[in-house]
Design a protein around this motif. Structure first.
Motif, PDB file in Angstrom:
ATOM      1  N   LYS A  82       3.248  13.414  -2.452  1.00  0.00           N
ATOM      2  CA  LYS A  82       2.769  13.004  -1.133  1.00  0.00           C
ATOM      3  C   LYS A  82       2.021  14.139  -0.438  1.00  0.00           C
ATOM      4  CE  LYS A  82       2.681  10.456   2.639  1.00  0.00           C
ATOM      5  NZ  LYS A  82       1.359   9.979   2.917  1.00  0.00           N
ATOM      6  N   ARG A  83       2.544  15.363  -0.535  1.00  0.00           N
ATOM      7  CA  ARG A  83       1.855  16.505   0.085  1.00  0.00           C
ATOM      8  C   ARG A  83       0.516  16.770  -0.599  1.00  0.00           C
ATOM      9  NH1 ARG A  83       4.574  21.861   0.590  1.00  0.00           N
ATOM     10  NH2 ARG A  83       2.692  22.267   1.778  1.00  0.00           N
ATOM     11  N   ILE A  84       0.473  16.634  -1.921  1.00  0.00           N
ATOM     12  CA  ILE A  84      -0.795  16.824  -2.636  1.00  0.00           C
ATOM     13  C   ILE A  84      -1.801  15.772  -2.188  1.00  0.00           C
ATOM     14  CG2 ILE A  84      -1.895  16.615  -4.900  1.00  0.00           C
ATOM     15  CD1 ILE A  84       0.589  17.971  -6.076  1.00  0.00           C
ATOM     16  N   PHE A  85      -1.352  14.531  -2.088  1.00  0.00           N
ATOM     17  CA  PHE A  85      -2.235  13.455  -1.645  1.00  0.00           C
ATOM     18  C   PHE A  85      -2.765  13.726  -0.235  1.00  0.00           C
ATOM     19  CE2 PHE A  85      -2.547   9.292   0.567  1.00  0.00           C
ATOM     20  CZ  PHE A  85      -3.667   8.814  -0.096  1.00  0.00           C
ATOM     21  N   ASP A  86      -1.874  14.114   0.643  1.00  0.00           N
ATOM     22  CA  ASP A  86      -2.301  14.396   2.018  1.00  0.00           C
ATOM     23  C   ASP A  86      -3.293  15.549   2.084  1.00  0.00           C
ATOM     24  OD1 ASP A  86      -0.748  12.337   2.975  1.00  0.00           O
ATOM     25  OD2 ASP A  86       0.966  13.624   3.479  1.00  0.00           O
ATOM     26  N   ARG A  87      -3.064  16.593   1.305  1.00  0.00           N
ATOM     27  CA  ARG A  87      -4.006  17.738   1.296  1.00  0.00           C
ATOM     28  C   ARG A  87      -5.352  17.340   0.713  1.00  0.00           C
ATOM     29  NH1 ARG A  87      -1.930  23.627  -0.463  1.00  0.00           N
ATOM     30  NH2 ARG A  87      -4.058  24.146   0.176  1.00  0.00           N
ATOM     31  N   LEU A  88      -5.337  16.493  -0.318  1.00  0.00           N
ATOM     32  CA  LEU A  88      -6.609  16.027  -0.879  1.00  0.00           C
ATOM     33  C   LEU A  88      -7.402  15.254   0.174  1.00  0.00           C
ATOM     34  CD1 LEU A  88      -5.678  14.857  -4.487  1.00  0.00           C
ATOM     35  CD2 LEU A  88      -7.128  16.773  -3.851  1.00  0.00           C
ATOM     36  N   LEU A  89      -6.710  14.435   0.928  1.00  0.00           N
ATOM     37  CA  LEU A  89      -7.402  13.682   1.986  1.00  0.00           C
ATOM     38  C   LEU A  89      -7.932  14.613   3.071  1.00  0.00           C
ATOM     39  CD1 LEU A  89      -5.195  10.510   2.547  1.00  0.00           C
ATOM     40  CD2 LEU A  89      -7.433  10.654   1.492  1.00  0.00           C
ATOM     41  N   ASP A  90      -7.093  15.540   3.522  1.00  0.00           N
ATOM     42  CA  ASP A  90      -7.480  16.409   4.640  1.00  0.00           C
ATOM     43  C   ASP A  90      -8.549  17.419   4.259  1.00  0.00           C
ATOM     44  OD1 ASP A  90      -5.684  15.099   6.238  1.00  0.00           O
ATOM     45  OD2 ASP A  90      -4.099  16.611   6.005  1.00  0.00           O
ATOM     46  N   GLU A  91      -8.359  18.104   3.136  1.00  0.00           N
ATOM     47  CA  GLU A  91      -9.240  19.224   2.792  1.00  0.00           C
ATOM     48  C   GLU A  91     -10.445  18.823   1.951  1.00  0.00           C
ATOM     49  OE1 GLU A  91      -6.860  22.306   1.034  1.00  0.00           O
ATOM     50  OE2 GLU A  91      -5.302  22.097   2.560  1.00  0.00           O
ATOM     51  N   HIS A  92     -10.318  17.756   1.189  1.00  0.00           N
ATOM     52  CA  HIS A  92     -11.402  17.398   0.260  1.00  0.00           C
ATOM     53  C   HIS A  92     -11.947  15.996   0.502  1.00  0.00           C
ATOM     54  CE1 HIS A  92     -10.822  21.018  -2.132  1.00  0.00           C
ATOM     55  NE2 HIS A  92      -9.526  20.840  -1.926  1.00  0.00           N
ATOM     56  N   HIS A  93     -11.437  15.313   1.506  1.00  0.00           N
ATOM     57  CA  HIS A  93     -11.892  13.963   1.851  1.00  0.00           C
ATOM     58  C   HIS A  93     -11.892  13.052   0.625  1.00  0.00           C
ATOM     59  CE1 HIS A  93     -12.945  15.741   5.650  1.00  0.00           C
ATOM     60  NE2 HIS A  93     -13.688  16.632   5.032  1.00  0.00           N
ATOM     61  N   ALA A  94     -10.808  13.083  -0.106  1.00  0.00           N
ATOM     62  CA  ALA A  94     -10.684  12.333  -1.364  1.00  0.00           C
ATOM     63  C   ALA A  94     -10.239  10.902  -1.088  1.00  0.00           C
ATOM     64  CB  ALA A  94      -9.692  13.033  -2.285  1.00  0.00           C
ATOM     65  N   THR A  95     -11.117  10.126  -0.469  1.00  0.00           N
ATOM     66  CA  THR A  95     -10.762   8.749  -0.125  1.00  0.00           C
ATOM     67  C   THR A  95     -10.767   7.837  -1.345  1.00  0.00           C
ATOM     68  OG1 THR A  95     -13.073   8.314   0.408  1.00  0.00           O
ATOM     69  CG2 THR A  95     -11.603   8.948   2.233  1.00  0.00           C
ATOM     70  N   ASP A  96     -11.338   8.282  -2.461  1.00  0.00           N
ATOM     71  CA  ASP A  96     -11.369   7.451  -3.673  1.00  0.00           C
ATOM     72  C   ASP A  96     -10.066   7.539  -4.463  1.00  0.00           C
ATOM     73  OD1 ASP A  96     -11.949  10.114  -4.210  1.00  0.00           O
ATOM     74  OD2 ASP A  96     -13.071   9.633  -6.027  1.00  0.00           O
ATOM     75  N   VAL A  97      -9.151   8.403  -4.061  1.00  0.00           N
ATOM     76  CA  VAL A  97      -7.867   8.565  -4.740  1.00  0.00           C
ATOM     77  C   VAL A  97      -6.806   7.862  -3.910  1.00  0.00           C
ATOM     78  CG1 VAL A  97      -6.142  10.232  -5.502  1.00  0.00           C
ATOM     79  CG2 VAL A  97      -8.559  10.776  -5.689  1.00  0.00           C
ATOM     80  N   SER A  98      -5.965   7.070  -4.577  1.00  0.00           N
ATOM     81  CA  SER A  98      -4.883   6.411  -3.847  1.00  0.00           C
ATOM     82  C   SER A  98      -3.568   7.128  -4.124  1.00  0.00           C
ATOM     83  CB  SER A  98      -4.774   4.940  -4.245  1.00  0.00           C
ATOM     84  OG  SER A  98      -4.235   4.828  -5.533  1.00  0.00           O
ATOM     85  N   TYR A  99      -2.610   6.940  -3.244  1.00  0.00           N
ATOM     86  CA  TYR A  99      -1.304   7.581  -3.399  1.00  0.00           C
ATOM     87  C   TYR A  99      -0.616   7.101  -4.657  1.00  0.00           C
ATOM     88  CZ  TYR A  99       3.497   8.973  -2.482  1.00  0.00           C
ATOM     89  OH  TYR A  99       4.742   9.517  -2.582  1.00  0.00           O
ATOM     90  N   TRP A 100      -0.819   5.859  -5.044  1.00  0.00           N
ATOM     91  CA  TRP A 100      -0.144   5.307  -6.232  1.00  0.00           C
ATOM     92  C   TRP A 100      -0.624   5.999  -7.488  1.00  0.00           C
ATOM     93  CZ3 TRP A 100       3.969   3.096  -4.803  1.00  0.00           C
ATOM     94  CH2 TRP A 100       4.017   2.441  -3.578  1.00  0.00           C
ATOM     95  N   MET A 101      -1.876   6.444  -7.503  1.00  0.00           N
ATOM     96  CA  MET A 101      -2.375   7.154  -8.674  1.00  0.00           C
ATOM     97  C   MET A 101      -1.752   8.540  -8.776  1.00  0.00           C
ATOM     98  SD  MET A 101      -6.342   6.120  -8.450  1.00  0.00           S
ATOM     99  CE  MET A 101      -6.781   7.046  -9.884  1.00  0.00           C
ATOM    100  N   VAL A 102      -1.474   9.154  -7.656  1.00  0.00           N
ATOM    101  CA  VAL A 102      -0.897  10.499  -7.653  1.00  0.00           C
ATOM    102  C   VAL A 102       0.529  10.442  -8.171  1.00  0.00           C
ATOM    103  CG1 VAL A 102      -0.243  12.431  -6.176  1.00  0.00           C
ATOM    104  CG2 VAL A 102      -2.392  11.240  -5.790  1.00  0.00           C
ATOM    105  N   ARG A 103       1.231   9.350  -7.944  1.00  0.00           N
ATOM    106  CA  ARG A 103       2.643   9.244  -8.311  1.00  0.00           C
ATOM    107  C   ARG A 103       2.860   9.039  -9.794  1.00  0.00           C
ATOM    108  NH1 ARG A 103       5.723   5.237  -4.561  1.00  0.00           N
ATOM    109  NH2 ARG A 103       7.118   5.518  -6.299  1.00  0.00           N
ATOM    110  N   GLU A 104       1.826   8.829 -10.596  1.00  0.00           N
ATOM    111  CA  GLU A 104       2.005   8.560 -12.036  1.00  0.00           C
ATOM    112  C   GLU A 104       2.676   9.684 -12.758  1.00  0.00           C
ATOM    113  OE1 GLU A 104      -1.838   7.632 -13.528  1.00  0.00           O
ATOM    114  OE2 GLU A 104      -1.820   5.681 -12.609  1.00  0.00           O
TER     115      GLU A 104
END
Length: 104
Positions: A82-104
């Protein structure tokens, strides 16, 4: 019936004088299969499907750097998915990545 037996049956029927179109109908295969069976008794190996990339591939280096830096941090301060996902959104504007993909 496996492909080797199918190829043998097609070749046997072709020697009996059956046309390619009749072979297609009789064995339920396409033109390319009939031609391949007449060219060689052994079917060609199937090509492995190409490896698909992940949406996270672009950020893999950044995430690895974060996780390497976490090796020295106390356990409670390390990155979670969750923290990695949040940092990707905040710092890299990674809107194409979903949280469900990070959890794999």
């Amino acid at each position: 019936m496996n492909r080797i037996e199918l190829y043998a049956a097609i070749r046997r029927d072709a020697c009996a004088g059956i046309s390619n179109r009749a072979l297609q109908r009789k064995h339920g295969v396409g033109y390319r299969t009939v031609v391949a069976a007449l060219e060689s008794a052994w079917p060609k190996e199937r090509k492995p499907p190409p490896k698909r990339g992940s949406r996270l591939d672009r950020y893999r280096g950044v995430i690895d750097d974060w996780l390497r830096a976490d090796l020295d941090a106390p356990r409670k301060q390390r990155h979670t998915a969750k923290r990695i996902f949040d940092r990707l959104l905040d710092e890299h504007h990674a809107t194409d990545v979903s949280y469900w993909m990070v959890r794999e």
